[in-house]
Design a protein around this motif. Sequence first.
Motif, mmCIF file in Angstrom:
data_model
loop_
_atom_site.group_PDB
_atom_site.id
_atom_site.type_symbol
_atom_site.label_atom_id
_atom_site.label_comp_id
_atom_site.label_asym_id
_atom_site.label_seq_id
_atom_site.Cartn_x
_atom_site.Cartn_y
_atom_site.Cartn_z
ATOM 1 N N VAL A 116 -29.692 -20.589 -56.565
ATOM 2 C CA VAL A 116 -28.766 -20.071 -57.099
ATOM 3 C C VAL A 116 -29.131 -18.790 -57.987
ATOM 4 O O VAL A 116 -30.594 -18.896 -58.351
ATOM 5 C CB VAL A 116 -27.773 -20.928 -58.150
ATOM 6 C CG1 VAL A 116 -26.876 -21.727 -57.513
ATOM 7 C CG2 VAL A 116 -28.667 -21.532 -59.190
ATOM 8 N N GLY A 117 -28.425 -17.865 -58.447
ATOM 9 C CA GLY A 117 -29.102 -16.770 -59.073
ATOM 10 C C GLY A 117 -28.201 -15.897 -59.653
ATOM 11 O O GLY A 117 -27.060 -15.903 -59.375
ATOM 12 N N GLY A 118 -28.584 -14.800 -60.293
ATOM 13 C CA GLY A 118 -27.798 -13.609 -61.044
ATOM 14 C C GLY A 118 -28.370 -12.393 -61.293
ATOM 15 O O GLY A 118 -29.770 -12.537 -61.424
ATOM 16 N N ARG A 119 -27.935 -11.493 -61.648
ATOM 17 C CA ARG A 119 -28.425 -10.359 -62.302
ATOM 18 C C ARG A 119 -27.635 -9.748 -63.080
ATOM 19 O O ARG A 119 -26.352 -9.604 -62.981
ATOM 20 C CB ARG A 119 -28.874 -9.218 -60.948
ATOM 21 C CG ARG A 119 -27.676 -8.695 -60.216
ATOM 22 C CD ARG A 119 -28.416 -7.826 -59.365
ATOM 23 N NE ARG A 119 -27.211 -7.472 -58.426
ATOM 24 C CZ ARG A 119 -27.074 -6.323 -57.693
ATOM 25 N NH1 ARG A 119 -28.328 -5.573 -57.433
ATOM 26 N NH2 ARG A 119 -26.121 -5.805 -57.101
ATOM 27 N N VAL A 120 -28.088 -8.807 -63.946
ATOM 28 C CA VAL A 120 -27.419 -8.049 -65.044
ATOM 29 C C VAL A 120 -28.000 -6.672 -64.792
ATOM 30 O O VAL A 120 -28.955 -6.508 -64.806
ATOM 31 C CB VAL A 120 -27.645 -8.423 -66.465
ATOM 32 C CG1 VAL A 120 -27.211 -7.334 -67.227
ATOM 33 C CG2 VAL A 120 -27.230 -9.813 -66.684
ATOM 34 N N ILE A 121 -26.792 -5.664 -64.683
ATOM 35 C CA ILE A 121 -27.255 -4.194 -64.350
ATOM 36 C C ILE A 121 -26.639 -3.482 -65.542
ATOM 37 O O ILE A 121 -25.711 -3.717 -66.064
ATOM 38 C CB ILE A 121 -26.637 -3.677 -63.162
ATOM 39 C CG1 ILE A 121 -27.363 -4.646 -61.802
ATOM 40 C CG2 ILE A 121 -26.942 -2.347 -62.755
ATOM 41 C CD1 ILE A 121 -26.398 -4.243 -60.685
ATOM 42 N N TYR A 122 -27.571 -2.646 -66.037
ATOM 43 C CA TYR A 122 -27.171 -1.588 -67.092
ATOM 44 C C TYR A 122 -27.534 -0.229 -66.899
ATOM 45 O O TYR A 122 -28.495 0.030 -66.357
ATOM 46 C CB TYR A 122 -27.777 -1.797 -68.591
ATOM 47 C CG TYR A 122 -27.526 -0.830 -69.519
ATOM 48 C CD1 TYR A 122 -26.409 -0.925 -70.448
ATOM 49 C CD2 TYR A 122 -28.536 0.355 -69.766
ATOM 50 C CE1 TYR A 122 -26.075 -0.056 -71.367
ATOM 51 C CE2 TYR A 122 -28.083 1.145 -70.765
ATOM 52 C CZ TYR A 122 -26.759 1.020 -71.424
ATOM 53 O OH TYR A 122 -26.644 1.993 -72.478
#
Length: 197
Positions: A116-122
Amino acid sequence: TYANAGQALPPKQTKQFELGAKLQSGAMTHTVSAYQIRRPSFVTNSSNALVDDGEQRLRGLEWSMYGQVMQTLSLLGGVTHIQSAQRNTGRDTYGVPELRARIGLDWQTPVAGLKVGGRVIYTGAQWADSNNRLRVPAWHRLDLNASYSTKFGATPVRFNTSVENVGDKNYWIGMFGDGFVMPGAPRTVKVSATVSF
Protein backbone atom coordinates in the motif's frame (compact mmCIF):
# COMPACT_ATOMS: atom_id res chain seq x y z
CA THR A 1 -9.37 33.42 -32.21
CA TYR A 2 -6.04 35.18 -32.88
CA ALA A 3 -5.93 38.08 -35.34
CA ASN A 4 -3.18 36.23 -37.24
CA ALA A 5 -4.88 32.82 -37.21
CA GLY A 6 -3.39 30.54 -39.87
CA GLN A 7 -0.03 32.31 -39.98
CA ALA A 8 2.99 30.00 -39.67
CA LEU A 9 5.28 31.06 -36.82
CA PRO A 10 8.99 30.20 -36.71
CA PRO A 11 9.94 27.01 -34.85
CA LYS A 12 11.02 27.39 -31.23
CA GLN A 13 14.66 26.73 -30.42
CA THR A 14 15.49 26.02 -26.80
CA LYS A 15 18.94 26.10 -25.18
CA GLN A 16 19.48 24.37 -21.86
CA PHE A 17 22.47 24.10 -19.52
CA GLU A 18 22.42 21.77 -16.54
CA LEU A 19 24.82 20.79 -13.77
CA GLY A 20 24.05 18.02 -11.29
CA ALA A 21 25.39 15.76 -8.59
CA LYS A 22 24.28 12.41 -7.19
CA LEU A 23 24.89 11.01 -3.71
CA GLN A 24 24.14 7.48 -2.62
CA SER A 25 23.90 6.93 1.13
CA GLY A 26 23.02 3.40 2.12
CA ALA A 27 19.79 2.47 0.37
CA MET A 28 18.90 6.12 -0.37
CA THR A 29 19.92 8.14 -3.42
CA HIS A 30 19.84 11.94 -3.60
CA THR A 31 20.26 14.04 -6.73
CA VAL A 32 20.68 17.82 -6.95
CA SER A 33 20.70 19.77 -10.19
CA ALA A 34 20.76 23.40 -11.27
CA TYR A 35 19.73 24.41 -14.77
CA GLN A 36 18.92 27.32 -17.06
CA ILE A 37 16.58 27.23 -20.05
CA ARG A 38 16.28 29.95 -22.70
CA ARG A 39 13.51 29.79 -25.28
CA PRO A 40 11.52 32.16 -27.51
CA SER A 41 8.49 33.80 -25.94
CA PHE A 42 5.25 33.51 -27.93
CA VAL A 43 2.75 36.01 -26.48
CA THR A 44 -0.53 37.70 -27.39
CA ASN A 45 0.07 41.33 -28.29
CA SER A 46 -2.29 44.32 -28.00
CA SER A 47 -3.73 43.54 -31.47
CA ASN A 48 -4.70 40.01 -30.34
CA ALA A 49 -2.02 38.44 -32.55
CA LEU A 50 0.20 35.57 -31.38
CA VAL A 51 3.78 36.73 -31.94
CA ASP A 52 7.37 35.80 -31.13
CA ASP A 53 8.28 38.59 -28.71
CA GLY A 54 11.58 38.19 -26.88
CA GLU A 55 12.91 35.38 -24.73
CA GLN A 56 11.86 33.33 -21.72
CA ARG A 57 14.53 32.48 -19.19
CA LEU A 58 13.94 29.80 -16.58
CA ARG A 59 16.44 29.10 -13.81
CA GLY A 60 15.78 26.11 -11.61
CA LEU A 61 17.12 24.12 -8.70
CA GLU A 62 15.90 20.56 -8.14
CA TRP A 63 16.45 18.02 -5.37
CA SER A 64 15.09 14.49 -5.54
CA MET A 65 15.45 11.40 -3.38
CA TYR A 66 14.47 7.77 -3.69
CA GLY A 67 15.23 4.44 -2.06
CA GLN A 68 14.49 2.27 0.95
CA VAL A 69 13.89 4.04 4.26
CA MET A 70 13.41 0.64 5.91
CA GLN A 71 13.31 -2.86 4.50
CA THR A 72 9.54 -2.63 3.98
CA LEU A 73 9.23 1.12 3.31
CA SER A 74 10.35 2.92 0.15
CA LEU A 75 10.38 6.66 -0.49
CA LEU A 76 10.28 8.79 -3.63
CA GLY A 77 10.12 12.58 -3.53
CA GLY A 78 11.55 15.88 -4.60
CA VAL A 79 11.32 19.66 -4.66
CA THR A 80 11.78 22.00 -7.64
CA HIS A 81 12.21 25.78 -7.44
CA ILE A 82 12.03 27.79 -10.68
CA GLN A 83 12.54 31.48 -11.36
CA SER A 84 11.05 32.47 -14.70
CA ALA A 85 10.95 35.71 -16.64
CA GLN A 86 9.97 37.07 -20.04
CA ARG A 87 13.15 39.05 -20.47
CA ASN A 88 11.72 41.64 -22.82
CA THR A 89 8.69 42.50 -20.65
CA GLY A 90 9.85 41.82 -17.09
CA ARG A 91 6.80 39.64 -16.53
CA ASP A 92 6.85 36.05 -15.31
CA THR A 93 6.51 33.18 -17.79
CA TYR A 94 3.00 31.77 -17.76
CA GLY A 95 2.44 28.13 -16.82
CA VAL A 96 5.57 27.94 -14.64
CA PRO A 97 4.98 27.57 -10.88
CA GLU A 98 7.79 28.80 -8.65
CA LEU A 99 7.59 25.72 -6.43
CA ARG A 100 6.69 22.08 -7.01
CA ALA A 101 7.01 19.28 -4.48
CA ARG A 102 5.99 15.66 -4.19
CA ILE A 103 6.55 12.85 -1.75
CA GLY A 104 5.42 9.26 -1.99
CA LEU A 105 5.71 6.25 0.31
CA ASP A 106 5.13 2.55 -0.41
CA TRP A 107 4.81 0.01 2.39
CA GLN A 108 5.19 -3.73 1.96
CA THR A 109 2.67 -4.94 4.54
CA PRO A 110 3.04 -8.09 6.68
CA VAL A 111 0.46 -9.71 4.39
CA ALA A 112 2.42 -11.50 1.68
CA GLY A 113 2.07 -9.75 -1.67
CA LEU A 114 0.13 -6.75 -0.36
CA LYS A 115 1.66 -3.31 -0.84
CA VAL A 116 0.00 0.00 0.00
CA GLY A 117 1.13 3.55 -0.54
CA GLY A 118 0.33 7.13 -1.23
CA ARG A 119 1.73 10.41 -2.44
CA VAL A 120 1.18 14.10 -1.87
CA ILE A 121 1.69 16.54 -4.77
CA TYR A 122 2.02 20.32 -4.38
CA THR A 123 2.15 22.87 -7.20
CA GLY A 124 2.58 26.57 -6.48
CA ALA A 125 0.61 29.45 -7.97
CA GLN A 126 1.33 30.37 -11.59
CA TRP A 127 0.24 32.80 -14.25
CA ALA A 128 -2.21 31.56 -16.88
CA ASP A 129 -1.44 34.26 -19.47
CA SER A 130 1.58 36.07 -20.85
CA ASN A 131 0.31 39.46 -19.63
CA ASN A 132 0.25 38.20 -16.00
CA ARG A 133 -3.37 39.23 -15.46
CA LEU A 134 -4.86 35.85 -14.50
CA ARG A 135 -3.19 33.90 -11.68
CA VAL A 136 -3.98 30.25 -11.04
CA PRO A 137 -3.85 29.44 -7.32
CA ALA A 138 -1.56 26.84 -5.73
CA TRP A 139 -2.97 23.37 -5.21
CA HIS A 140 -2.16 20.09 -3.50
CA ARG A 141 -3.51 16.59 -3.94
CA LEU A 142 -3.41 13.26 -2.11
CA ASP A 143 -3.33 9.97 -4.05
CA LEU A 144 -3.54 6.47 -2.54
CA ASN A 145 -2.71 3.09 -4.08
CA ALA A 146 -2.58 -0.61 -3.28
CA SER A 147 -1.44 -3.73 -5.08
CA TYR A 148 -1.69 -7.43 -4.34
CA SER A 149 0.57 -9.97 -6.02
CA THR A 150 -0.37 -13.65 -6.16
CA LYS A 151 -0.31 -16.62 -8.51
CA PHE A 152 -3.02 -18.51 -10.34
CA GLY A 153 -1.32 -21.85 -10.77
CA ALA A 154 2.11 -20.94 -12.15
CA THR A 155 0.94 -17.59 -13.57
CA PRO A 156 1.92 -14.45 -11.61
CA VAL A 157 -0.95 -11.95 -11.29
CA ARG A 158 -0.97 -8.49 -9.68
CA PHE A 159 -4.17 -6.62 -8.82
CA ASN A 160 -3.84 -2.84 -8.63
CA THR A 161 -6.13 -0.12 -7.35
CA SER A 162 -5.61 3.59 -6.91
CA VAL A 163 -7.59 6.63 -5.81
CA GLU A 164 -6.35 9.91 -7.27
CA ASN A 165 -7.41 13.22 -5.73
CA VAL A 166 -8.76 11.57 -2.58
CA GLY A 167 -10.10 14.88 -1.26
CA ASP A 168 -12.00 15.55 -4.53
CA LYS A 169 -10.38 19.00 -4.78
CA ASN A 170 -11.08 21.47 -7.58
CA TYR A 171 -7.89 22.80 -9.15
CA TRP A 172 -6.29 23.83 -12.44
CA ILE A 173 -3.66 21.30 -13.45
CA GLY A 174 -1.85 22.92 -16.37
CA MET A 175 -1.51 25.57 -19.03
CA PHE A 176 -1.73 24.55 -22.69
CA GLY A 177 -1.38 27.93 -24.36
CA ASP A 178 -1.55 31.60 -23.55
CA GLY A 179 -4.69 32.00 -21.42
CA PHE A 180 -5.83 28.36 -21.67
CA VAL A 181 -5.93 26.16 -18.56
CA MET A 182 -7.16 22.63 -17.90
CA PRO A 183 -9.09 21.54 -14.80
CA GLY A 184 -7.71 18.69 -12.70
CA ALA A 185 -9.66 15.44 -12.64
CA PRO A 186 -12.10 14.86 -9.76
CA ARG A 187 -11.68 11.93 -7.38
CA THR A 188 -10.84 9.02 -9.67
CA VAL A 189 -10.72 5.31 -8.83
CA LYS A 190 -8.74 2.99 -11.09
CA VAL A 191 -8.66 -0.81 -10.92
CA SER A 192 -6.48 -3.06 -13.07
CA ALA A 193 -4.77 -6.44 -13.19
CA THR A 194 -1.37 -7.38 -14.59
CA VAL A 195 -0.75 -10.95 -15.79
CA SER A 196 2.78 -12.20 -16.53
CA PHE A 197 3.13 -15.11 -18.91
